[in-house]
Design a protein around this motif. Structure first.
Motif, short mmCIF file in Angstrom:
data_model
loop_
_atom_site.label_atom_id
_atom_site.label_comp_id
_atom_site.label_asym_id
_atom_site.label_seq_id
_atom_site.Cartn_x
_atom_site.Cartn_y
_atom_site.Cartn_z
N CYS A 264 1.07 -0.95 -0.26
CA CYS A 264 0.02 0.11 0.22
C CYS A 264 1.14 1.14 0.20
O CYS A 264 1.92 1.35 0.89
N GLY A 265 0.88 2.66 -1.42
CA GLY A 265 1.82 3.40 -1.04
C GLY A 265 1.08 4.37 -0.81
O GLY A 265 -0.09 4.84 -0.94
N ASN A 266 1.73 5.57 -0.99
CA ASN A 266 0.82 6.97 -0.52
C ASN A 266 2.20 8.28 -1.00
O ASN A 266 3.16 8.35 -0.57
N ALA A 267 1.71 8.79 -1.76
CA ALA A 267 2.81 9.40 -2.28
C ALA A 267 2.60 10.88 -1.09
O ALA A 267 4.27 11.76 -1.84
N THR A 268 2.05 11.17 -0.56
CA THR A 268 2.30 12.05 0.55
C THR A 268 3.05 12.39 1.38
O THR A 268 3.50 12.73 2.35
N GLU A 269 3.00 10.33 1.99
CA GLU A 269 4.29 9.77 2.97
C GLU A 269 6.39 9.99 2.34
O GLU A 269 5.90 9.68 1.42
N SER A 270 6.27 10.18 2.95
CA SER A 270 8.04 10.71 3.03
C SER A 270 9.21 9.36 2.54
O SER A 270 9.58 9.36 1.56
N ASP A 271 8.39 7.57 2.84
CA ASP A 271 9.06 7.05 2.63
C ASP A 271 8.31 6.64 1.41
O ASP A 271 8.56 5.05 1.02
N GLY A 272 6.83 6.80 1.05
CA GLY A 272 6.06 6.37 0.42
C GLY A 272 4.70 5.41 0.48
O GLY A 272 4.55 4.68 -0.65
N ILE A 273 5.04 4.95 1.65
CA ILE A 273 4.42 3.90 2.72
C ILE A 273 2.93 3.78 3.03
O ILE A 273 2.95 5.14 3.70
N GLU A 274 1.96 3.74 3.07
CA GLU A 274 -0.30 4.24 3.37
C GLU A 274 0.70 4.18 5.21
O GLU A 274 0.85 2.79 5.14
#
Length: 201
Positions: free
Chosen positions: A28-38
């Motif tokens: 699960c990814g998240n473009a707004t997280e610094s490490d890219g992980i949700e």
């Protein structure tokens, strides 16, 4: 995984390129997280089952990878089973549901079942346990010769070489004055690397 030693002794699905790249992956990814992980997995599409999808993205991937891994198996294969678990051969495992049905008797002639355990763990099942008898029968029904080995000495010796302080290792290692290890590597042995132990006692 410790015994396979990244394909140097045996090959597991995690030792293949696909398994190596995606083992322990967070799906699960998240473009707004610094490490890219949700961080909030509750909001992650495909991470949980739903009424519309009975399988998660992780399950779908590893199911397909397991099926493909088994289809490529050739020659003599090895199946390592945890003898400290009961039942040792579980009817709901990936091996049972995805790999075993896709192992072809046209390509695989023999299956060696290795019943192993850590020296410090209890032995709960053996080659004569109901679950292993069931596994052997499933191989035989496919036309594949099944052989089971309880507590294989080569596995114990190699595990003790990795961790000689394990309980029981001192006695085991003291019984052998010399050990010569020869491993034969071949891409034909997709599920197993043949290791020959020659012990001079």
């Amino acid at each position: 995984m410790r015994y396979s030693n990244k394909g140097r002794r045996y090959f597991t699905i995690a030792d293949t390129l696909t398994g190596y790249l995606l083992d322990n992956m967070v799906w699960c990814g998240n473009a707004t997280e610094s490490d890219g992980i949700e961080k909030d997995l509750e909001t992650c599409p495909g991470f949980h089952t739903s009424s519309r999808c009975s399988q998660t993205a992780t399950t779908v991937f590893w199911s397909a990878a397991s099926q493909n891994f088994a289809k490529l198996a050739e020659g003599n294969i090895h199946v390592m089973i945890n003898a400290s678990r009961s039942p040792a051969f579980r009817p709901d495992s990936y091996f049972t549901t995805k790999e075993l049905p896709n192992i072809s008797a046209n390509k695989v002639k023999k299956a060696t079942i290795l019943m192993v355990h850590y020296m410090s763990d209890p032995i709960l099942e053996s080659c004569f346990s109901d679950s292993i008898v069931d596994l052997s029968a499933r191989f035989q029904a496919k036309g594949i010769v099944a052989v089971c080995v309880d507590n294989p000495r080569d596995v114990d010796l190699l595990m003790c070489a990795d961790d000689p302080e394990q309980a029981g290792c001192q006695h085991l290692l003291s019984t052998s004055t010399a050990v010569n290890l020869t491993c034969v590597t071949s891409h034909h042995y997709v599920l197993g690397l043949i290791c020959i132990i020659v012990m001079l006692i």
